[in-house]
Every structure is written in structure tokens, then in C-alpha cells.
Design a protein around this motif. Structure first.
Motif: not given
Length: 438
Positions: A204-218, A223-228, A416-418
Motif C-alpha cells: 500500500a504505497n498511497a491507499t492508506y492516505r485515504g484515512l489521513i485526508i479528511d476533505t470528504e468528512s464532516p 483530523a483536527d477536531s476528532f480529538y476534541s 473513513r467516517d464509518a
């Protein structure tokens, strides 16, 4: 008649009991837990492995964790894994209220092993380590299940294990987070691709980045709000999480675990939280017996190899005699014998790269050149390509599965959201002080 009524009653009781077990999720006996060994560069150059280790431990009831190997590039060591287990132990009482299957911390400590510390030389392997030996030991256990080896960093310990006991290929399945790790572990990768093409491998050279990139998530799952929203104030592991990227979700290695949590791991071409992959018949490898130029186009994530001529020296093969400097980073070059020298490199993105060599050997000093890397991988066929077998899988190449420039990443971002909401439920288990955000 009484006998028939008694038999019917017994059958009804058994059926009701089975229904209860299924409802409670205790019928997991029907689906054995995956056997798992993690090779991680935790504590090395990237803090995201700490996040991924916390995630893994919060799902420790779903796996048979047989090995935790520290295979770092940098300062990380086995102690970094043990520190995470200490946090897990503090939260264990709360976790076990929801699932009694969570693993005893001492059992986890016993399977922590120190793996390779320096990167592999040109040959791709060096000497056995505690970690590589443990991979062999776990792989050789009698079991009807494969051992899933999830590699979050370099392939050094996997390459060493395959060199020392090639027969374990029949017992293991490897999911490797490649990409940048391929740069650091390029010699170990080259050894495996050349000598063990029949390995079962997800690269998996790039597929994993789908978890890091959050452009399609509410917003609540960014990435910067899930913690809080879901982690802050929840257990010892939650208190520690803020120390890594200030709590921003990165976890680039976690898709390897997610792959086993949701989907059919025996079918890499299907859909899962950890991505969908395609069989590849070759892995890009280009040898330059000269300085490359801007006219030389290679695939992103390819293995590039420059071979230079120089003086014949009375030194061992695999001696480091020069460096190749590119992209602000330095890569060791090796003496192959007979006046031949070589260095390997793997570009992690589409780029025009410029390199320069540095050496006390005049013939190797000041060599310079360029290359152009483009997507998708593995690119156009070449005469030097590695030829993997029928169970080597890579990132999906169709444009529809690109997320921006990241090949195959949509196959993870779709879920990612699920994935994060499922994890959020487990963080709720560790919350003591009131309601948690939905």
C-alpha cells in the motif's frame, strides 16, 4: 409423547441460547480472531505510530496479537511499545466492562521484541534480530490460520526472516504501508521482490492516505477536531494521544489494522476499511548505468538504481563508499566489488528530482543528474522490473480511485467516517465524567 415434548423443549432451549449468544456477540467462536504480528517504527522519525498503537490496543479484543516488533528508522525502540502497553493497562478495567476478550497486558509485553535498527545494506539483509527470529517462531506455529504481518515501517525484519527461513512464506500474509517507508527500506524491498516474489503481499504505497485526508468528512470527524470531540478526557490512552501531532488524526499505519476489522481480508480486491487493491504482475525497477536526466521518466514508488564505475578496492562488498543527496535527504551508496558501486532510491511522489553524489573517492564525487517520477505506479513496463507472483497486490490504478494525487486512496476514504465513528464508540467506554459527543 412426553419424550417428544421433552426433546422439543431441549431443542427450543438450545436455539434460544444460541440466539442469545449471537445477539451478545459471543458467537465469535464461529469466526476465529486473526493472528497478528506488528512490525512498527514507533518512536522513530514519525509520531503517527504511537497513534496507531493506541488504536490497535483499543481493538485488542478482536485479534490474537502474537508479536509487537520495534523495527525503527531512528531512535525508536521496544520500550516505546511497552510504554503504550502501560497506558493500555491503566484503561483495561474500563475496556473489559464492554468486552472480556481484551488481552492481558503481560501477555502483550512477552511478545514485544526488538527488531533491526539500521537500514538493510545493498544485499537487503544483515543478521538475525530478536524481531526477525520472532517472526519465524510465530509463522511456524501450528495453526489453520495465516499469520498477518502488518508492517508500519521498514521491511528489514521481514526480509531477514525470509532470508533465514524462506519456508515461512506459506504461513504469512503481509500488509505493508509502503510509500515513504519504501524510501527508507528500499534495499530490503528489493531483496524481497527479487528473491521472494511468491510472498503474499499487499503493498500500500498511497491507499492508506485515504484515512489521513479528511476533505470528504464532516466537521466533527476532521483530523483536527476528532480529538476534541471524541478522545479528550477519555482514559490514560486519551490523555497520551495529545502528545502526537497535538491530537490531530494521522495514523497512516492504521489502515493495515482496519483491513482486518471490516471486509474479507482473504480477498484484497474486495472492499474493506483498509482499502481495495489490484494484483500486480511487475514492480517498477530501473537501473541507470549512467547519470539520469530529465528525459528519464519513472513511476512514483519505483526502485531507482544508479550504478557507477570506480576504482577496484580491497574492501568488503556492501561497504558504504558514497552518498546520494536528493530532496534534502541522504542515501548510502555501496561497493559491489570489481570497481562497481550502486545506490538505490524510491520517490514517494510525482516529482522532478535532482541528485548529487558525495564521496572521498574522486570518481564517485560530484556525480549529478535528474529524473521525473509520475503516477500511476507501477507505470510502464521496463526490462529491469521485478516480477512478483500471483499474490502481490498494489494500489488501485483507476482515476476514479485517486483522492487528489493519492493513488487508490478513495478505497479507504469512502469508509473513513464509518471507521472513525466505530472507534469513537470505544473511546466512550473510557469516559467517566458525563455524556460524550455523538
Amino acid at each position: 409423547m412426553k419424550h417428544l415434548r421433552k426433546v422439543t423443549c431441549i431443542r427450543l432451549t438450545v436455539l434460544l441460547a444460541l440466539a442469545f449468544l449471537v445477539q451478545c456477540g459471543i458467537a465469535a467462536w464461529a469466526k476465529p480472531k486473526p493472528r497478528l504480528l506488528i512490525s512498527t517504527d514507533i518512536g522513530g522519525t514519525d509520531p503517527d505510530d504511537f497513534q496507531s498503537m493506541i488504536h490497535l490496543l483499543m481493538y485488542a479484543d478482536r485479534f490474537q496479537i502474537e508479536g509487537l516488533v520495534a523495527s525503527p528508522y531512528g531512535k525508536g525502540r521496544k520500550k516505546d511499545i511497552l510504554d503504550m502497553i502501560d497506558l493500555y493497562e491503566k484503561d483495561l478495567i474500563q475496556l473489559k466492562k464492554h468486552s472480556p476478550a481484551f488481552i492481558d497486558p503481560n501477555s502483550l509485553r512477552k511478545v514485544c521484541k526488538q527488531g533491526a535498527i539500521p537500514e538493510a545494506p545493498y544485499t537487503g539483509f544483515r543478521t538475525a534480530t530478536e524481531g526477525s527470529d520472532w517472526i519465524i517462531t510465530c509463522a511456524k506455529k501450528k495453526s489453520s490460520q495465516p499469520l498477518w504481518v502488518l508492517v508500519w515501517g521498514g521491511l528489514e525484519d521481514v526480509a531477514q526472516a525470509l532470508h533465514d527461513a524462506p519456508e515461512i512464506k506459506e504461513k504469512i500474509k503481509v500488509y505493508w504501508i509502503g510509500g515513504p517507508n519504501k524510501k527508507w527500506s528500499v534495499n530490503a524491498y528489493a531483496y524481497i521482490a527479487q528473491n521472494h516474489p511468491d510472498l503474499w503481499m499487499i503493498e500500500a504505497n498511497a491507499t492508506y492516505r485515504g484515512l489521513i485526508i479528511d476533505t470528504e468528512s464532516p466537521a466533527k470527524l476532521k483530523a483536527d477536531s476528532f480529538y476534541s470531540n471524541y478522545i479528550q478526557g477519555r482514559g490514560a490512552m486519551g490523555k497520551s494521544f495529545i502528545n502526537y501531532y497535538k491530537g490531530d488524526i494521522k495514523m497512516g499505519d492504521t489502515p493495515s489494522v482496519a483491513y482486518l476489522l471490516n471486509g474479507n481480508p482473504a480477498n484484497p480486491t474486495g472492499e474493506s476499511w483498509g482499502g481495495s487493491f489490484t494484483p500486480i504482475k511487475r514492480s517498477s525497477h530501473t537501473i541507470f548505468n549512467r547519470n539520469s536526466t530529465e528525459t528519464d521518466t519513472v513511476a512514483t514508488y519505483a526502485v531507482l538504481e544508479w550504478v557507477f564505475k570506480g576504482p577496484t578496492l580491497a574492501i568488503p562488498g556492501d561497504s558504504v563508499c558514497f552518498t546520494l543527496n536528493t530532496g534534502g535527504q541522504i542515501w548510502p551508496g555501496y561497493y559491489l566489488g570489481g570497481g562497481k558501486y550502486s545506490v538505490r532510491y524510491s520517490p514517494k511522489q510525482a516529482e522532478t528530482g535532482v541528485y548529487t553524489t558525495v564521496s572521498t573517492i574522486q570518481a564517485l564525487n560530484g556525480q549529478t543528474g535528474k529524473y521525473v517520477s509520475v503516477a500511476p505506479w507501477p507505470g510502464k513496463p521496463g526490462p529491469d522490473d521485478y516480477l512478483p507472483g500471483s499474490h502481490w497486490y498494489g494500489d488501485r490504478q483507476e482515476p476514479a480511485f485517486f483522492l487528489g494525487v493519492q493513488q487508490g486512496a478513495k478505497t479507504v476514504s469512502t469508509y473513513r467516517d464509518a471507521f472513525l465513528l466505530d472507534w469513537a464508540k470505544r473511546w466512550k467506554w473510557l469516559y467517566h465524567d458525563g455524556p460524550m459527543n455523538d
